[in-house]
Enzyme design. Structure first.
Site, mmCIF file in Angstrom:
data_model
loop_
_atom_site.group_PDB
_atom_site.id
_atom_site.type_symbol
_atom_site.label_atom_id
_atom_site.label_comp_id
_atom_site.label_asym_id
_atom_site.label_seq_id
_atom_site.Cartn_x
_atom_site.Cartn_y
_atom_site.Cartn_z
ATOM 1 C CG ASP A 78 2.465 -7.720 5.498
ATOM 2 O OD1 ASP A 78 3.391 -7.681 4.660
ATOM 3 O OD2 ASP A 78 1.651 -8.664 5.545
ATOM 4 C CD GLU A 136 3.705 -12.019 1.207
ATOM 5 O OE1 GLU A 136 3.372 -12.982 0.493
ATOM 6 O OE2 GLU A 136 4.090 -12.163 2.384
ATOM 7 C CD GLU A 137 3.931 -12.776 5.966
ATOM 8 O OE1 GLU A 137 3.458 -13.895 5.709
ATOM 9 O OE2 GLU A 137 5.155 -12.542 6.018
ATOM 10 C CG HIS A 362 6.489 -16.858 8.682
ATOM 11 N ND1 HIS A 362 5.247 -17.136 8.167
ATOM 12 C CD2 HIS A 362 6.963 -15.832 7.940
ATOM 13 C CE1 HIS A 362 4.994 -16.322 7.143
ATOM 14 N NE2 HIS A 362 6.027 -15.522 6.990
HETATM 15 NI NI NI Z 1 7.717 -12.577 3.574
#
Ligand code: NI
Length: 388
Positions: A78, A136-137, A362
């Site tokens: 993702d 996962e996020e 990020h």
């Molecule tokens: Ni990651």
């Protein structure tokens, strides 16, 4: 007929193309329909059988009937709600979304491992399952994969994350805690507003929120054993008002990080006491709520050792990073797999001096370092027992 070496190099080059295609089309957790279709189309081309798992997740197994232990390799798929600020020719084509954590690279690398293992299927000692995990996020994708049977029949699992704080060519895979657990907390403080010239007639929620923040800062220092790392950060206090108005309420927001399940329980308990009792002392009421994140990612020692051994066999004895402070206080839902079966999770360095490979994951200026595809392929191929 291509030699093994030619075939290996062709797969590495193709994987870079796959990575850049994935980078162009980021999708948020639980919305990875195009990404899943891309993964499944590549698996079909490679002749690897697969099944959907947890909607946008995919499980693909190679050498299903081989007698040895069944190993799973995990890649997360993702992306994030970040507007990309790079000038890359393959930058995100979706406004506001970006592969800013390198899951495009994790996915492409796992596909490349599958492509190679499929050419070596007769040499595999046991079955290998490629586990392409959605969300996962923060979306608890691993838990959903497990609930849909992803670990059924699997003996061990390995995973990795690219890590800009480590130089390229280096890896870290400690025994025990590698990543932390995380929970979000919300505190709603309710007082009694009024005219700011008459504080004696009010119960000031702004002052109470300030006191709660200060008191909470004593939890880590006074209630947690210093051998057990923890973080408690109040990241927002909102009580919009005017200079002549004491507001009725204040809303606080923050996060806790911990590397041990017991620490999580102590944090929750101590925070509850402090919030309630501080509120009482200030004549207001306060409600604390947690939104549970992920548990700490706790490597199993034998599997962590296997991962380190495989990495150093491939990349030399000087290739284990010793500088990064462990555990990392970010969280990762690979923790869920390690709560069920043995396995290990490694961080692989990306920093080669290129700014996009140095900024943290990020960041809107981050890019996955394609130079990691080949070394990580070597790690996984070695781990599942195939000598190149
Ligand atoms: Ni990651």
């Amino acid at each position: 007929m291509l030699s093994d070496l030619d075939q290996w190099q062709a797969i590495v080059a193709t994987a870079q193309q796959w990575r850049r295609q994935l980078h162009r089309q980021p999708e948020l957790g639980w919305q990875e329909t195009q990404t899943a279709a891309f993964i499944r189309a590549r698996l079909d081309e490679l002749g690897i059988t697969w099944r959907a798992c947890a909607k946008t997740g995919t499980l693909a197994t190679i050498a299903a009937d081989a007698p040895g232990p069944h190993i799973a390799l995990r890649g997360d798929i993702d992306a994030l709600p970040i507007a990309e600020q790079t000038d890359l020719p393959y930058a995100s084509e979706v406004p506001g979304l970006m592969h800013a954590c390198g899951h495009d690279g994790h996915t492409a690398t796992l596909l490349a491992v599958g492509a190679w293992l499929q050419t070596q299927v007769d040499r595999l000692p046991g079955p290998v399952t490629l586990l392409f995990q959605p969300a996962e996020e923060g979306g608890h994708g691993a838990a959903a994969m497990i609930a849909d049977g992803a670990l059924k029949g699997i003996d061990r699992i390995y995973g990795w994350h690219n890590w800009p704080a480590i130089p390229v060519g280096q890896m870290v895979c400690p025994d025990g805690a590698v990543m932390s657990g995380n929970d979000v907390f919300y505190i709603n403080v309710t007082g009694r507003g009024g005219h700011s010239s008459q504080p004696e007639l009010c119960a000031d929620p702004v002052l109470a929120a300030s006191a709660i923040n200060l008191n909470l800062q004593q939890v880590v220092s006074r209630r947690i054993a210093p051998q057990r790392p923890a973080v408690l950060s109040v990241t927002s206090i909102m009580a919009p008002s005017a200079d002549n108005v004491i507001p009725d309420c204040a809303n606080m927001l923050g996060t806790i990080r911990f590397s041990h399940p017991e620490t999580r329980a102590i944090l929750h308990q101590a925070m509850q006491e402090i919030v309630e009792q501080t509120a009482q002392a200030y004549g207001v009421s306060a409600e604390l709520k947690f939104e549970l994140g992920y548990g700490a990612t706790l490597n199993h020692n034998a599997e962590a050792d296997q991962m380190r051994s495989a990495w150093t066999r491939e990349h030399g004895t000087e290739s284990l990073d010793t500088k990064l402070l462990m555990p990392v206080m970010a969280a990762e839902d690979f923790s869920d797999y390690l709560n069920v079966i043995p396995g290990a999770f490694a961080l692989v360095g990306t920093d080669d001096g290129v700014p996009a490979h140095q900024v943290s994951c990020h960041s809107s200026r981050y890019d996955f370092n394609d130079a990691l595809i080949e070394p990580v392929m070597r790690l996984f191929v070695d781990l599942v027992g195939v000598n190149r």
